[in-house]
Design a protein around this motif. Structure first.
Motif, mmCIF file in Angstrom:
data_model
loop_
_atom_site.group_PDB
_atom_site.id
_atom_site.type_symbol
_atom_site.label_atom_id
_atom_site.label_comp_id
_atom_site.label_asym_id
_atom_site.label_seq_id
_atom_site.Cartn_x
_atom_site.Cartn_y
_atom_site.Cartn_z
ATOM 1 N N ALA A 139 52.551 48.279 -0.638
ATOM 2 C CA ALA A 139 51.539 47.073 -0.550
ATOM 3 C C ALA A 139 50.744 47.348 0.950
ATOM 4 O O ALA A 139 49.641 47.071 0.868
ATOM 5 N N ARG A 140 51.704 47.757 1.776
ATOM 6 C CA ARG A 140 50.789 47.891 3.533
ATOM 7 C C ARG A 140 49.480 48.804 2.962
ATOM 8 O O ARG A 140 49.100 49.008 3.281
ATOM 9 N N LYS A 141 50.137 50.430 2.018
ATOM 10 C CA LYS A 141 48.915 50.863 2.190
ATOM 11 C C LYS A 141 48.090 50.865 1.171
ATOM 12 O O LYS A 141 46.840 51.135 1.687
ATOM 13 N N PHE A 142 48.059 49.695 0.271
ATOM 14 C CA PHE A 142 47.261 49.403 -0.576
ATOM 15 C C PHE A 142 46.623 48.467 0.140
ATOM 16 O O PHE A 142 44.595 48.245 -0.038
ATOM 17 N N PHE A 143 46.612 47.468 1.511
ATOM 18 C CA PHE A 143 45.944 46.579 2.159
ATOM 19 C C PHE A 143 44.893 47.308 2.900
ATOM 20 O O PHE A 143 44.525 46.874 2.978
ATOM 21 N N ILE A 144 45.417 48.346 3.176
ATOM 22 C CA ILE A 144 44.795 49.084 4.203
ATOM 23 C C ILE A 144 43.561 50.035 3.625
ATOM 24 O O ILE A 144 42.275 49.613 3.936
ATOM 25 N N TYR A 145 43.929 50.136 1.993
ATOM 26 C CA TYR A 145 42.728 51.058 1.419
ATOM 27 C C TYR A 145 42.049 49.903 1.476
ATOM 28 O O TYR A 145 40.636 50.226 1.202
ATOM 29 N N VAL A 146 42.346 48.605 0.667
ATOM 30 C CA VAL A 146 41.373 47.324 0.665
ATOM 31 C C VAL A 146 40.553 47.003 1.793
ATOM 32 O O VAL A 146 39.332 47.065 1.938
ATOM 33 N N GLN A 147 40.846 46.954 2.887
ATOM 34 C CA GLN A 147 40.771 46.063 4.244
ATOM 35 C C GLN A 147 39.432 47.890 4.651
ATOM 36 O O GLN A 147 38.520 47.474 5.411
ATOM 37 N N ASP A 148 40.064 49.052 4.536
ATOM 38 C CA ASP A 148 39.085 50.149 5.448
ATOM 39 C C ASP A 148 38.097 49.595 4.006
ATOM 40 O O ASP A 148 36.879 50.937 4.211
ATOM 41 N N TYR A 149 38.334 49.965 2.667
ATOM 42 C CA TYR A 149 36.762 50.428 1.428
ATOM 43 C C TYR A 149 35.636 49.085 2.198
ATOM 44 O O TYR A 149 35.473 48.269 2.298
ATOM 45 N N GLU A 150 34.477 50.316 2.117
ATOM 46 C CA GLU A 150 33.571 49.303 1.999
ATOM 47 C C GLU A 150 32.030 49.970 1.358
ATOM 48 O O GLU A 150 32.517 51.229 0.665
ATOM 49 N N GLU A 151 31.694 49.287 0.474
ATOM 50 C CA GLU A 151 30.581 49.789 -0.916
ATOM 51 C C GLU A 151 29.842 51.394 -0.145
ATOM 52 O O GLU A 151 29.928 52.188 -1.190
ATOM 53 N N GLU A 152 29.464 50.922 0.849
ATOM 54 C CA GLU A 152 28.043 52.229 1.530
ATOM 55 C C GLU A 152 28.948 52.757 1.479
ATOM 56 O O GLU A 152 28.385 54.339 1.820
ATOM 57 N N ASP A 153 30.061 53.521 1.883
ATOM 58 C CA ASP A 153 30.443 54.527 2.284
ATOM 59 C C ASP A 153 31.536 54.938 1.602
ATOM 60 O O ASP A 153 32.946 54.758 1.397
ATOM 61 N N PRO A 154 31.306 55.839 1.617
ATOM 62 C CA PRO A 154 32.085 55.973 0.000
ATOM 63 C C PRO A 154 33.153 57.222 0.387
ATOM 64 O O PRO A 154 34.267 57.642 -0.280
ATOM 65 N N LYS A 155 33.063 57.891 1.806
ATOM 66 C CA LYS A 155 33.960 58.053 2.494
ATOM 67 C C LYS A 155 35.452 57.258 2.575
ATOM 68 O O LYS A 155 36.590 57.754 2.474
ATOM 69 N N SER A 156 35.122 55.727 2.683
ATOM 70 C CA SER A 156 36.719 55.211 2.165
ATOM 71 C C SER A 156 36.602 54.420 0.953
ATOM 72 O O SER A 156 37.985 53.918 0.857
ATOM 73 N N HIS A 157 35.957 55.298 -0.081
ATOM 74 C CA HIS A 157 36.615 54.954 -1.132
ATOM 75 C C HIS A 157 37.644 55.615 -1.930
ATOM 76 O O HIS A 157 38.215 55.467 -3.465
ATOM 77 N N GLU A 158 37.646 57.107 -1.259
ATOM 78 C CA GLU A 158 39.251 58.193 -1.206
ATOM 79 C C GLU A 158 38.721 58.595 -2.932
ATOM 80 O O GLU A 158 39.987 58.515 -4.287
ATOM 81 N N PRO A 200 36.684 46.780 -14.385
ATOM 82 C CA PRO A 200 36.500 47.402 -13.011
ATOM 83 C C PRO A 200 36.706 46.539 -11.626
ATOM 84 O O PRO A 200 36.901 45.621 -11.535
ATOM 85 N N ALA A 201 37.577 47.581 -10.927
ATOM 86 C CA ALA A 201 38.455 46.759 -10.150
ATOM 87 C C ALA A 201 37.319 46.158 -8.358
ATOM 88 O O ALA A 201 38.186 45.920 -7.905
ATOM 89 N N ILE A 202 36.362 46.373 -8.978
ATOM 90 C CA ILE A 202 35.412 46.519 -7.500
ATOM 91 C C ILE A 202 35.557 44.758 -6.918
ATOM 92 O O ILE A 202 35.952 44.039 -5.656
ATOM 93 N N ASP A 203 35.696 43.671 -8.442
ATOM 94 C CA ASP A 203 35.425 42.720 -8.076
ATOM 95 C C ASP A 203 36.652 42.431 -7.361
ATOM 96 O O ASP A 203 36.543 41.777 -6.304
ATOM 97 N N THR A 204 37.864 42.464 -8.022
ATOM 98 C CA THR A 204 39.008 42.401 -6.850
ATOM 99 C C THR A 204 39.661 42.395 -6.014
ATOM 100 O O THR A 204 39.651 41.704 -4.864
ATOM 101 N N VAL A 205 39.062 44.162 -5.575
ATOM 102 C CA VAL A 205 38.522 44.250 -3.871
ATOM 103 C C VAL A 205 38.001 43.004 -3.355
ATOM 104 O O VAL A 205 38.226 42.679 -2.396
ATOM 105 N N LYS A 206 37.109 43.050 -4.160
ATOM 106 C CA LYS A 206 35.617 42.469 -2.854
ATOM 107 C C LYS A 206 36.427 40.445 -2.095
ATOM 108 O O LYS A 206 36.263 40.089 -1.844
ATOM 109 N N ARG A 207 37.229 40.183 -3.551
ATOM 110 C CA ARG A 207 38.209 39.426 -3.429
ATOM 111 C C ARG A 207 38.488 39.322 -2.514
ATOM 112 O O ARG A 207 39.311 38.208 -2.006
ATOM 113 N N MET A 208 39.715 40.119 -2.974
ATOM 114 C CA MET A 208 40.692 40.183 -1.213
ATOM 115 C C MET A 208 40.700 40.103 0.124
ATOM 116 O O MET A 208 40.816 40.372 0.808
#
Length: 447
Positions: A139-158, A200-208
């Motif tokens: 869960a920690r890894k998933f939360f870090i992915y969500v926290q670091d995710y930036e729509e404009e930064d493809p590097k954060s999309h993994e 699409p996961a984008i909505d859930t990630v934005k909500r989190m």
């Protein structure tokens, strides 16, 4: 009253008041009417005598409950996400200057028969007793992915395109267990059913992300805020705003009959023999019952107590979400609690609401899982109300109807409805890119 307006709004419920305020700020000429002699419609706030009269049929509540006027019991209680769309609308319209907010103490989720704090960050995931040791790490890894995710930064999309990949696929990449997915989807992302898993996961990630950012805003125990004296202050604040921009408010106007021309277009509203003309009508479902359909019912219990909810760390204000899977139901159940700390009850008193989409005609049995969490209760009122959605085409009849309020105890769905209505009426999107620090008065209140 025999004047012409751009828009006539009927009903002073919260949604109608927000729309009226937004349109007034946009420079439209607005007339706002209500058949009642008080603000708020379905979302009004009642003192103890009014509450007693509504649910018990007389106006003599027992003395041990305290002074009637010290109660402000919201009929549609909902918390606001600190960085959410409603707070942005309040800042956009400067309504914040009429209100004082205070942070909500706790945000909890029901899991396997117990109440747990909702973990919203990687640090909280590691501390949470919702999960075993290995699940915490995943869960920690998933939360870090969500926290670091930036729509404009493809590097954060993994390598994941969240506009195409479903939430289920993202979650399976991290190997999360069903119970973890359950609290993430329902208590963090605030989804009301499980259809999000195949979207699409984008909505859930934005909500989190919104949840975590709101939580960080006040460094409190929850991402939510709530006005002192309750939500009854909100419709009145928007009424003031509308008046500043030239809007006209009229309460206690009987009938409020919408008038239609031969082609079925609304052209005005008649009350007490006078007709005010307009280009568009906005109203709640009760003013045009022939243009709505019943889509469900909400069951709820309102409880007066003299203690905080057990196992919530003595929180004076709290939301608990009971995901449907945990209760083997078709829909989630919500517990909302507020107290004298938000000036909604006399000193020492707490008000709790338990609400859900009704699946039977017996709210006292259906709501039992939520009521059982409350501990001893001094007084309980049960209620069931119908939920309506519009079936008309506003392009044909110039009538814009709001949806009834759902069972959730947060504002995210309500604001969605308001913003979509605003878009239909004006043809434009509301710009919500505001400076969130403009609600800094709220921040001091919340401290």
């Amino acid at each position: 009253m025999d004047e012409e307006y751009d828009v006539i709004v009927l009903g002073t419920g919260l949604k109608e008041c927000i729309i009226s305020g937004l349109l007034s700020v946009d420079g439209l000429k607005v007339l706002h009417m209500d058949r009642n002699d008080y603000y708020g419609g379905e979302s009004s706030s009642l003192n103890l005598i009014k509450l007693w009269k509504r649910f018990k049929g007389n106006d003599t509540p027992p003395e041990h409950l305290g002074i009637s006027k010290e109660y402000n019991v919201d009929m549609i209680p909902k918390f606001m996400m600190a960085n959410g769309a409603l707070v942005r609308v309040l800042i956009h319209t400067s309504v914040t200057k009429y209100l004082n907010f205070k942070a909500v103490d706790g945000s909890f989720v029901y899991n396997n028969g117990k109440i747990h704090k909702v973990p919203a960050t990687d640090v909280e995931a590691l501390k949470s007793n919702l999960m075993g040791l290995f699940e915490k790490r995943r869960a920690r890894k998933f939360f870090i992915y969500v926290q670091d995710y930036e729509e404009e930064d493809p590097k954060s999309h993994e390598g994941l395109d969240l506009t195409k990949v479903t939430t289920r696929e993202v979650i399976s990449k991290y190997g999360l267990e069903d119970d973890t997915v359950d609290f993430i989807g329902h208590a963090l992302a605030l989804h009301r059913d499980d259809s999000y898993l195949d979207e699409p996961a984008i909505d859930t990630v934005k909500r989190m992300k919104l949840y975590a950012e709101s939580l960080a805003r006040f460094q409190g125990g929850s991402p939510y805020i709530y006005p002192l004296y309750g939500l009854g202050e909100l419709p009145q604040a928007f009424a003031r705003l509308s008046a500043v921009y030239g809007g006209t408010y009229m309460l206690n106007k009987p009938e409020c009959k919408v008038e239609f021309d031969e082609s079925g277009k609304a052209y005005g509203v008649t009350s007490e023999g006078e007709t005010a003309k307009c280009k568009k009508v906005v109203c709640d479902p009760s003013y045009l019952p022939e243009k709505v359909k019943k889509v469900g019912r909400v069951a709820r219990a309102i409880c007066i107590m003299k203690h905080p909810i057990p196992d919530t760390k003595d929180s004076h204000s709290v939301q608990i979400i009971l995901p449907k899977k945990q209760l083997k139901r078709k829909s989630d159940m919500y517990v909302f609690c507020c107290s004298y700390a938000h000036n909604v009850a006399p000193k020492g008193k707490f008000i709790a609401f338990v609400s859900t989409e009704a699946e039977t005609d017996k709210p006292e049995i259906e709501l039992k899982p939520g009521i059982d969490l409350l501990g001893p209760v001094e007084e309980t009122f049960f209620d069931i109300y119908d939920r309506y959605e519009p079936i008309n085409n506003p392009e044909e009849d110039c009538c814009f109807l709001t949806n009834s309020y759902d069972a959730s105890t947060h504002f995210e769905t309500t604001v969605k409805d308001v913003l979509s209505l605003y878009n239909k009426i004006t043809g434009k999107e509301l710009d919500l890119s505001v400076d969130l620090n403009a609600a800094s008065a709220a921040e001091q209140e919340a401290a």
